[in-house]
Design a protein around this motif. Structure first.
Motif: not given
Length: 302
Positions: A107, A260, A296, A300
């Motif tokens: 990220k 985001k 997130e 995931e």
């Protein structure tokens, strides 16, 4: 060829928003790299305000304490450098610094702020953040009741004067050229004893960033203690745009409630996404970003 060092998250920009995101991610056991070039937009500002427990503290001191605390988390690293470019990988992202070294992460967080575009006016840049001010909530109390100006015109100038008049009754609107106020706006400002000067400005006379007077091309001058101005700006870093992050009409990076951007895996926080330009707000947004990035990643990986 040396293999790029791998991280869970790379944060580009290590000021208040970036450090706050790094703190939240460090406490979530994430391996984080914060890369910062050391050029915050408020580096000339002597004091920060409206931040509980830090009211009146120099912004650089707040950042120094924050950095020290963030780096007590052994999964967080800090690199004093500049990110030149970034690219998307199947597994995330890769960023590059001037040395040619690169780093990868799942990220990316951009906490890169904005760059103010200064007018070509002698004395302005030297006074920015000291006596030429962007925000009365940040600085208005310190110059309350003093001889104050706003540098603006038209609707923006009118709205700015209404706001600034809360802090001083000795207020002048400097339009730096022909006024574009409506007749109604002009009458309303005059009703509240706000002067309007449309002479073109030659320079700001200042001493170590603190205003003495405003001088005009006509040869006239007026004493002045503080001048508010809303400047145009550009993103301090154009890499988000290169990656495909969408910008709004005003030029800020578009983000949702979880910070985001429009590019999957890329987050943004701080002055680069909002006009609410305070240290406290940057910290709040950075903390939110750190929490949302970790959420997130957890979802995931589970």
């Amino acid at each position: 060829m040396e293999t790029a060092k791998k991280y869970d998250v790379i944060i580009v920009g290590g000021s208040y928003a970036g450090l706050a995101a790094g703190l939240a991610l460090g406490r979530a056991l994430r391996k984080v790299l914060i890369i910062d070039s050391g050029k915050p937009c408020n580096r000339q500002t002597p004091h920060s305000h409206n931040f509980l427990t830090q009211d009146g503290t120099a912004p650089a001191e707040i950042a120094s304490i924050a950095k020290e605390q963030v780096l007590t988390y052994d999964t967080v690293s800090f690199l004093n450098d500049q990110v030149l470019s970034a690219k998307t990988l199947d597994s995330g992202f890769e960023v590059f610094v001037p040395s040619g070294e690169s780093f990868t992460a799942k990220k990316l967080v951009f906490a890169t702020g904005i760059a103010d575009i200064m007018p070509d006016m002698p004395g302005f840049a030297e006074s920015w953040g000291k006596s030429v001010l962007h925000c009365p909530y940040c600085h208005g109390y310190e110059v309350r009741g003093q001889k104050t100006g706003t540098l603006a015109n038209g609707d923006s100038g009118y709205e700015f004067c209404i706001l600034i008049a809360n802090w001083t009754s000795d207020l002048t609107l400097y339009t730096n050229g022909k006024s574009t106020l409506t007749h109604e706006q002009t009458a309303q400002l005059h009703k509240h004893e706000i002067n309007i000067v449309d002479d073109e400005i030659l320079k700001l006379d200042q001493t170590n960033g603190y205003l003495n007077s405003i001088q005009f091309k006509t040869g006239k001058a007026e004493l002045l203690t503080a001048l508010y101005a809303r400047l145009p700006f550009q993103q301090h870093c154009d890499i988000p745009k290169q990656l495909g992050c969408e910008l709004g009409e005003e030029g800020y990076i578009k983000v949702d409630a979880a910070q985001k951007t429009s590019v999957s895996g890329v987050f943004a926080c701080g002055d680069n996404v909002t006009r609410m330009r305070t240290v406290a707000n940057a910290v709040s947004m950075g903390t939110t970003t750190g929490l949302m990035v970790n959420k997130e990643l957890v979802e995931e990986e589970f």
